[in-house]
Design a protein around this motif. Structure first.
Motif: not given
Length: 209
Positions: A24, A27-28, A33, A36, A75
């Motif tokens: 996480e 990906y942020d 954020q 994500r 993604e």
């Protein structure tokens, strides 16, 4: 943790014990954020990873998931294409404890939820993954923690009584499952705490690190 039973082997989880695993956060950085959070809410990416950890084909599982969610296709594919960015860096002090145990002749095993393909990539990048005396990798075993079966499979193979195994893992459910088997355990919260535990058990010394 039971202190009066001698430890005959030490069992390491890998993710968040020897190698950082916080997708996480990556990906942020990559998409922000908000996007994500939307993506993780729309797609069960951790279940996707679980399928890989159970033995599913690394690329196929992730690309098939990506194709089912075209709004996040690129993604999701990064989970495969940029996997080494997600799985890292190494947690140096934990690696030092692994090597100190080896130097002192303490058997060290890996018990990890890890895919066949992801472990191949990881092993090429992190040489310490080849240094275990035995490796119990879920993708090859077809079962993941915290299923009792994977602990039983290790017990049946390793030649050590459950009470002599000292296991560290960052997830409480995996620790709880080991406790149910009669293993000694350490809930991994930091590499320093783990090193201090091994020192307190006289398995390694501070000067080893």
């Amino acid at each position: 943790m039971t202190q009066n039973i001698p430890v005959t082997a030490v069992v390491f989880d890998i993710g968040n014990v020897l190698i950082r695993w916080q997708p996480e956060e990556l990906y942020d950085q990559w998409v922000g954020q908000a996007r994500r959070e939307d993506m993780f809410a729309a797609v069960d990416l951790h279940f996707m990873n679980e399928l890989v950890d159970r033995g599913g084909d690394f690329r196929q599982v992730i690309y098939d998931t990506a194709d089912k969610h075209p709004a996040y296709r690129d993604e999701i594919r990064w989970w495969h294409d940029r996997w080494l960015d997600l799985a890292g860096p190494a947690i140096d002090l934990s690696v030092a404890t692994l090597r100190a145990l080896k130097t002192r002749g303490v058997p060290v095993f890996a018990l990890s939820n890890f895919g066949i393909g992801t472990f191949e990539v990881g092993e090429a990048a992190y040489d310490f993954l080849s240094e275990f005396d035995r490796r119990y990798i879920s993708g090859h075993m077809g079962v993941t923690k915290p299923s009792a079966r994977i602990y039983q499979m290790l017990e049946d193979d390793c030649g050590h009584a459950p009470g002599g195994l000292l296991f560290t893992d960052d997830r409480t459910e995996n620790i709880d499952a080991a406790v149910q088997r009669g293993w000694q355990t350490h809930h991994f919260t930091s590499p320093r705490s783990w090193a201090d535990t091994l020192i307190a058990r006289d398995l390694i010394k501070e000067s080893d690190l």
